[in-house]
Write an enzyme that holds these catalytic residues in place. Sequence first.
Site, PDB file in Angstrom:
ATOM      1  N   ASP A  49       0.837  -1.200   0.000  1.00 20.56           N
ATOM      2  CA  ASP A  49       0.000   0.000   0.000  1.00 20.56           C
ATOM      3  C   ASP A  49       0.871   1.249   0.000  1.00 20.56           C
ATOM      4  OD1 ASP A  49      -2.308  -1.424  -0.187  1.00 20.56           O
ATOM      5  OD2 ASP A  49      -3.012  -1.041   1.840  1.00 20.56           O
ATOM      6  N   HIS A  85      -4.118  -1.769  -2.385  1.00 21.07           N
ATOM      7  CA  HIS A  85      -4.321  -0.427  -2.937  1.00 21.07           C
ATOM      8  C   HIS A  85      -3.382  -0.139  -4.105  1.00 21.07           C
ATOM      9  CE1 HIS A  85      -7.101   1.647  -0.041  1.00 21.07           C
ATOM     10  NE2 HIS A  85      -6.818   0.546   0.639  1.00 21.07           N
ATOM     11  N   HIS A 188      -3.408  -1.431  10.199  1.00 18.87           N
ATOM     12  CA  HIS A 188      -2.954  -0.053  10.360  1.00 18.87           C
ATOM     13  C   HIS A 188      -2.563   0.308  11.791  1.00 18.87           C
ATOM     14  CE1 HIS A 188      -5.009   1.316   6.354  1.00 18.87           C
ATOM     15  NE2 HIS A 188      -4.044   0.432   6.192  1.00 18.87           N
TER      16      HIS A 188
END
Length: 376
Positions: A49, A85, A188
């Site tokens: 990402d 992503h 995260h």
Amino acid sequence: MLVAHLADLHLGYAQFNLEEREEDVYETFNEAIDISIKEGAGLVILAGDLFHTPRPNGKAVITLANALKKLKEKQIPVVFVLGEHDISRLRDVPFAFVFSNLGLMKRLKAEEPFVVGDVAVFGADKERRGNIDALIEKLHNAEQAAKGFKKRILVMHQGLTDLNKFAGEINADDLPSGFNYYALGHYHDHQEKRFANLGGPLVYPGSLDLTPSEGIKEVEKGFALVDMSGEEAKTHWIPLHRRAQFSVRLDYGTLADGVEKVMQKAAGFAKKPVVRVEVAGRGIDSRAIAANLVRLNEACLHYVWQPLDEQSDVRVYDERPQDMDQELLRLSADALKSEELAAFAVRDLLPAASEGDASKALEIAWEAFKKRSVRP
């Protein structure tokens, strides 16, 4: 050797569509790179990402390019794997490969080591739940290829069900045992864990700043510096300087005083903070709340508010959800009964449709259909 382990950069993400928040993401990333150089890192790992979307904007591209150029000048190699992503649903080359082809960073492979000093690094790109068997086979190949090296690092961008049973795709038991350090991305929040079947610590350094799934909260963000010089990998988590974000609950009856306290707290930060305000009371008038909270524009970069009417015991939300991206994902998942389909609709199909590119949207949908139709 000292290794810098960064993950979930999400370069290009702008919380609340604010240019200042996009710049905040670039600043934390550049700070992490500068610290890595200052501390004498011999390798930088980017565990997926890198960008917030598969087609990043110009600022995001230039920010990464400048950082990679700085590291190259210091003769510090950079390796990476792809996160979800970074991967387009279209038959397209991931944007990160541009930097790999230019020799600014190296894409990791499961069967082929990237060797720096006495450390061999292996990696695997993000795989969705439907392709986990292929990923496990790759990991087996990596373990076999790593046997000839004394110090070994495995880099991935996957969720572990051991840490989050709802967001994970693999178990710790699926991971090969013969590595000294497991550099992961995807979750995260900063997490470090040791498993009995693994040869070293498993680390999620967390995202470098708050991302759509996290909303507004007080939390530290950072990255990991890993000392590989000894018998065991030793990790040091480095917090980064970020724009403050916090939540408060105010009493409707003393709203003016509550707003004054929020302004005083906000004034204590170097940058104007982002604030979430809950207002609790009876017989709440949203217009009165809005009239009082408008003062926060002086002290806050951005604020969102939510009235909590104790009389009706119903939560009434402000006109705009606190995070549009996350709200779209939630509503789509409710409608489609699938988080995977919701992510596809919002992150892949919607951007093409919003650009008015019907042929591109149709191609994305067709490619996704073909992939789903050949599943066993």
